[in-house]
Design an enzyme around this catalytic site. Structure first.
Site, PDB file in Angstrom:
ATOM      1  N   HIS F  46      57.814  25.274  70.930  1.00 21.49           N
ATOM      2  CA  HIS F  46      57.658  26.312  69.910  1.00 21.49           C
ATOM      3  C   HIS F  46      57.448  27.699  70.512  1.00 21.49           C
ATOM      4  O   HIS F  46      57.520  28.692  69.791  1.00 21.49           O
ATOM      5  CB  HIS F  46      56.502  25.953  68.977  1.00 21.49           C
ATOM      6  N   ARG F  71      55.163  21.977  78.117  1.00 23.13           N
ATOM      7  CA  ARG F  71      55.629  21.176  76.983  1.00 23.13           C
ATOM      8  C   ARG F  71      57.126  21.368  76.874  1.00 23.13           C
ATOM      9  O   ARG F  71      57.579  22.448  76.478  1.00 23.13           O
ATOM     10  CB  ARG F  71      54.967  21.594  75.668  1.00 23.13           C
ATOM     11  N   GLU F 148      52.390  12.808  66.523  1.00 23.41           N
ATOM     12  CA  GLU F 148      52.274  13.840  65.488  1.00 23.41           C
ATOM     13  C   GLU F 148      53.102  13.536  64.249  1.00 23.41           C
ATOM     14  O   GLU F 148      53.447  14.443  63.505  1.00 23.41           O
ATOM     15  CB  GLU F 148      52.633  15.212  66.071  1.00 23.41           C
ATOM     16  N   ASP F 174      51.593  19.389  63.171  1.00 22.84           N
ATOM     17  CA  ASP F 174      52.636  18.430  62.810  1.00 22.84           C
ATOM     18  C   ASP F 174      52.041  17.135  62.265  1.00 22.84           C
ATOM     19  O   ASP F 174      52.583  16.546  61.326  1.00 22.84           O
ATOM     20  CB  ASP F 174      53.524  18.126  64.025  1.00 22.84           C
TER      21      ASP F 174
HETATM   22 MG   LIG Z   1      54.016  19.597  67.187  1.00 27.28          MG
END
Ligand SMILES: [Mg+2]
Ligand SMILES: [Mg+2]
Ligand SMILES: [Mg+2]
Ligand SMILES: [Mg+2]
Ligand SMILES: [Mg+2]
Ligand SMILES: [Mg+2]
Lengths: 257, 257, 257, 257, 257, 257
Positions: F46, F71, F148, F174
């Site tokens: 993200h 990540r 998630e 999430d």
């Molecule tokens: Mg997530």
């Protein structure tokens, strides 16, 4: 503020081995910084490097503890002050041709009242370990003037005795052109007597003035010779030549087998 | 060192068609270099381009064999020498207003003893084909001074006769503002009699001094006219205007159908 | 969250005029965004553009209020979700060849429970005006599947009726190759009857399924024709072709005068 | 050309809240531009930012309607003119130490006949809304001279009365060093009487000369105090300090819980 | 479309000397391309290089006429098709472990009806000389599958006989790990009998299948040996190792003198 | 190979304080790395960050000795292996929904025979101190699977017991959407009983399986609570939120004074 390794080496009478970067890339800088140099200069004059790339290179070299130097493109406060704010521990300023220019150079590198450096060491506060940067930077940062023209050679003593200057750095390619025009092919590791003589004079004048002398060399052998002559810092080759030389040798070797 | 195509075209009495780049992008430069220009200038003055992007643009244009020129941002040795080391075959320096400035310009472009250019053509050694760069660069690289103020026009002859200068380049937008303030809208392809007159004077003075004359134009039609007047190089439009113009025309055409 | 202009235009029965970007440059994107398009797509498939450059292009287009679309490189969650988090208001996914792929596409674009988009709209929260992004994004963002192979054409209805899909987008170059191999030269604005027939079938099937139909065109004239056929969005040319075309025309015009 | 919000705020007697950017990143600029500042300055002097990154930052801030300012690295036409062509609505020039330097500064910011700014607002034509840029830019763009040395303070009145100058901007860190050397730790929000006195003198002299006064502050509280003293613009902290401060506070808070 | 030099060399029975790039920099690529390699591969798998940097490297290598190859990061259509659209003349795909994977690889490289490559060679149209790209690309572009696991070695023949595959490329580091785990130190130029045996088997199987065999080597001496064994392409070292090796040798030499 | 500080902290029963980077900038990463975090993760999912920027961020963080985590954008070998080759000491993989996916994740992180990671740690060899990277990396590098979604929660035990997995990382935003759709506003630091319950279950299941549990938090207070619950690593906020929060607070404070 972390101490400048150059000063530590000099305090023990040693000769600094300096690398040189002209490839605009943080990763090649990180590779070079892992090879054992004492310090490495980023060449913002003839290197294909501008300020923003140089910052990435300084960041990539930081972990290695190699002392980062910068050659600004010219005697210009913008280039010198930005390099210092970005964390350089020394500048090697090209084409210093007079006492007035040497004094300007020193003034850009030192804070008031010595000089006119403006305060705002945005990255240097982090990369040098912070602490009392204002109080210590003038002491830790080294300032070299390049002597590389006939005019500069004539004014050698007045330049070398400039208060606040830490050393003279010799660019043999320009010096040769400056003294003899296009008579000889350009390059380092000069063997012509008149150039050797000029180099010796600069070495002596620097030491007479109580400052350091540095020489840009092409080969380790010449650099070792220069160290024996008494030079306090020798730069050996650069990333472009090392890469091109190694690749050409590899290709040549394969083609010949 | 590969020969400069501009000199070849001039040796045959031709007029060089020059493109102009203000978009900071190697791919748009590569596209432009495939469209048939003789030479292309990268605008480091008004273009949204700085040194590092310009290097990428020079690299992307190299294969096309278009002759690469650079307009440095100002009469400043940093910008001029770095552009040349990066492989430019010519500089077009803005805002030259006196003989002294023209002489400085020439001195930044030529090696000693003619000038004070510092030696270290890191990329140029590769991109120009190497060889005897030191020996040939002063001859191959062209050096244009822009005349674009009232003051410069008054000193036209002293500028045009500067030893080592290859040509005068006219920036009609600034010249119009310089001569008439904000009386007329800015732009190229002037039709006002006093501007036409100034342009003619510069053309004549250049040729009288034995150097070239160049004109920045907006349209092919005006450029063709300029070529007939005797200009030796015409720049036509630039990437920003070509892209914006074509897109606006496409949108307008769709909206009107 | 700011409303999607495409939906506003469609609610009035209009046809969206879409631009297309393949040059990796925020400034050329900013120029294109000022020329009057309703929306502009960044081509991460065939454009010379990757994610990080695309972000700069989205930033540069934001002020223009042109609706930003993205063509991801492939049906891949990484590319689609990152484009949406970066602020895209729509995706045009290439090479959708089955209902299963169309469902995957929708699932990447919508949050649970409709899809599997992961939450973290780092830039979109800023660029879309923030507010209730989680609540509104599924509604505002448009999702186009490209039909451009023989296989996809066979499965047209099953694709077009995929729940959550907003439209079908036709890539005529690939569709022509997909249907007829290398029989015809590649390109847009097809006139071959079998290609026209396929385009018509896709248009009809989209509208029968209650979704939009979009066509990639080369010229404003063909796009205007497509709008009359009933297409809801037409893309006309792209930045590469507009720039190359304008430059080539300028050079050609000068050479011919 | 869109109006300059600073002038609107001043016309209502307000004090401008200015943000400050030293992180070379368009996305952090876009984040900062969404937080409610009236204007934001990009620091090309002490920030780790060069021209090309600054352009991306200007693009990313454009949609926010925050007024974009630039602090060029030095009194140098290259840096000032390029910043304006890239769309800045104001410049804050460091280290102005005399009337002559202030006049040079104004001359770089204004078109002839007032100044010598060269015409070619490549991005500004787009980002400012275009229109009559040549006719309006001299009026809309604001020009601040920084007073931050002992010498400048001595020449306060001659600087403040320079025709065409819009304001004086105080850099308290350099001013403190300039006046008292390394006696005090560097930083903003000075409380030493002699510095407070210098700040007051500059504020008064600016207003006496009919121009604005601006102060670089560290904290909102000090800035609010400065606004009450009569400052027309206050800069509060910068992105580096805000990020470092918030992260350090977060870490410290976790470690202490 | 310009012809692929690899095919020319092979048509004369020669062995291609291939260079390898892992430094993300257009200038280091330009340097490498000037050293005499026949082709140079950009390593998007283990190199510190992503797509956008690779484009700059392809642009910088174009003028040298070295044939540009790309190793995509993985068997993924995004990476392979984007590399080809950017102008690569060949792909070397890592970790092909089955006939199905080899078929996928070929399908990503060839246009329909052979494969599923999507049409849009944005840069390739320019860099390959344009012309009939659609008609000729399938023929000119070479497609190598890397065999570097135990599983792949078991399926050697089914992989080598995949229609449309041009060759097998051996990655000795992974192959050694795949066959013997962590028994031996990683690296090229293997001398262990079981690895030599595997290399020989791959060489034979490739030639039996009528396709080429390539070997990644560390030294010119080993590469020359491989050429004598019959390999059709040998890669020797890479930019990282050449630079690090040359710098370390230079430092070591100076330190020892 | 330098030891992984996470493992050292865990061996003493400590809880790791992890920072998080979404701003694509090496300098903001360098700032963050100086604030006292034990480790810092670069968010390629993200965050507005792609591979090439992430490398610069890793380089800028290296000197700080903060343990670098990444990540990746998705469960994709390209992203995971490239992050490790660039020097990451751990990966936090989003959206692991089954045992099969968890096994794939582990396989991308470990060398054969455990996994299928391909050998070529170009930067990691330098940044981790080199040495026996092949022999030690599997042991030093930590591998977290994010749980998630509702599906993942159902399969909690089968995921947690995947051989080679080092821990489970909870993404509360999430997870909340996955469990309750759009019922609650998105975000960290959940207080809803059903979410608290899910978080507790994951914590317990991780420890039951002998692996670590990590939680993404918004505030230091919540993170401290999580540490007391037994979490082995807590991430607190990120650079975007820290910068935006601090700037908004500064603006708000000034406006209110
Ligand atoms: Mg997530
Ligand atoms: Mg020199
Ligand atoms: Mg001009
Ligand atoms: Mg297509
Ligand atoms: Mg200051
Ligand atoms: Mg391998």
């Amino acid at each position: 503020m972390k101490a400048n390794k150059l000063k530590e080496i000099w305090s023990k009478g040693g000769c600094v081995l300096n690398g040189w970067l002209s490839i605009p890339c943080a990763f090649s800088a990180e590779i070079m910084a892992a090879q054992g140099y004492d310090s490495i200069g980023i060449d913002l004059q003839h290197g294909i490097v501008d300020y923003q790339e140089a910052v990435g290179m300084l960041q990539a070299m930081r972990a290695s503890e190699v002392t980062p130097l910068v050659r600004p493109a010219w005697l210009d406060p913008v280039h010198i002050m930005k390099a210092l704010d970005a964390g350089a521990y020394g500048v090697v300023c090209p084409m210093i041709n007079s006492r007035a220019e040497a004094e300007q150079l020193v003034s850009y590198v030192r804070y008031p009242p010595t000089g006119i450096r403006s305060f705002g060491p945005s990255r240097a506060l982090i990369s040098t370990g912070g602490g009392n940067y204002l109080g210590e930077a003038d002491e830790e940062i080294v300032c070299f003037a390049m002597i590389e023209t006939a005019q500069a050679l004539e004014r050698l003593d007045e330049i070398a005795t400039t208060p606040g200057l830490d050393g003279i750095y010799i660019g043999p390619a320009d010096l040769t052109i400056g003294l003899t025009g296009k008579k000889y092919p350009p390059g380092f590791d000069r063997e012509e007597p008149e150039i050797i003589d000029a180099i010796s004079r600069i070495l002596r004048a620097s030491h007479d003035a109580g400052i350091k002398a540095a020489l840009h060399c092409g080969s380790p052998a010449y650099a070792a010779k220069a160290a024996k002559w008494g030079f306090d810092l020798v730069t050996v080759s650069n990333d472009v030549r090392l890469l091109a030389g190694a690749a050409a040798a590899s290709v040549g070797s394969f083609r010949s087998l």
